[in-house]
Motif scaffolding. Structure first.
Motif, PDB file in Angstrom:
ATOM      1  N   SER A  56      45.166  44.295  71.837  1.00 23.28           N
ATOM      2  CA  SER A  56      44.609  45.440  71.105  1.00 23.28           C
ATOM      3  C   SER A  56      43.135  45.214  70.798  1.00 23.28           C
ATOM      4  O   SER A  56      42.315  46.131  70.894  1.00 23.28           O
ATOM      5  N   LEU A  57      42.806  43.985  70.444  1.00 28.17           N
ATOM      6  CA  LEU A  57      41.411  43.632  70.196  1.00 28.17           C
ATOM      7  C   LEU A  57      40.576  43.855  71.459  1.00 28.17           C
ATOM      8  O   LEU A  57      39.455  44.370  71.394  1.00 28.17           O
ATOM      9  N   LEU A  58      41.130  43.536  72.612  1.00 28.36           N
ATOM     10  CA  LEU A  58      40.405  43.687  73.875  1.00 28.36           C
ATOM     11  C   LEU A  58      40.273  45.146  74.312  1.00 28.36           C
ATOM     12  O   LEU A  58      39.231  45.549  74.824  1.00 28.36           O
ATOM     13  N   THR A  59      41.329  45.929  74.133  1.00 32.26           N
ATOM     14  CA  THR A  59      41.264  47.325  74.555  1.00 32.26           C
ATOM     15  C   THR A  59      40.567  48.203  73.523  1.00 32.26           C
ATOM     16  O   THR A  59      40.035  49.249  73.867  1.00 32.26           O
ATOM     17  N   GLY A  60      40.590  47.794  72.259  1.00 32.50           N
ATOM     18  CA  GLY A  60      39.972  48.583  71.206  1.00 32.50           C
ATOM     19  C   GLY A  60      40.916  49.656  70.696  1.00 32.50           C
ATOM     20  O   GLY A  60      41.933  49.962  71.317  1.00 32.50           O
TER      21      GLY A  60
END
Length: 138
Positions: free
Chosen positions: A93-97
């Protein structure tokens, strides 16, 4: 200046990218706003939002494999309250935003020819995901 706010619920059935371009486009059209910006916000910490190619399904499969490599379930995370896919889902989630902003012109999102808007479900189990859609403009 006008604004409209609505929500989209996406029922997922496991890790995948769920295209929501059409649903967001309908919300923009229904707003009556011709020129402005639409902001999308995912209200979850184990799912995300992204814009990517919507013509070749292999792109989504490759991205899912890449995310699994970057944040594998077997990494020995301390946080695993909801199972082995819990912490990797937070990293993904941190990577995809969790938010996107897309310009609106002539009452439509100004996406490129091959661009689609996706909810990225990072958990293996089915979930109901809520996305806030905020449209501002004239």
């Amino acid at each position: 200046m006008q604004q409209a706010q609505t929500r989209i619920t996406v029922h997922t059935h496991g890790q995948a990218f769920y295209e929501i371009t059409g649903e967001v486009a309908r919300r923009v059209a229904d707003s009556g706003i011709a020129t402005g910006i639409v902001t999308l916000f995912c209200r979850h910490t184990s799912a995300g939002l992204l814009i990517n190619e919507n013509a070749a399904p292999a792109v989504q499969r490759d991205l899912l494999r890449w995310l699994a490599t970057i944040a594998p379930e077997s990494a020995g995370y301390e946080h695993d309250s909801e199972g082995p896919d819990d912490m990797p889902a937070h990293v993904r989630s941190l990577l995809t935003g969790v938010s996107l902003s897309i310009p609106v012109a002539d009452g439509r999102m100004t996406l490129g020819t091959w661009q689609g808007v996706y909810l990225a479900e990072h958990r293996r189990a089915p979930h109901s995901r809520e996305i806030v859609v905020q449209i501002i403009g004239a």
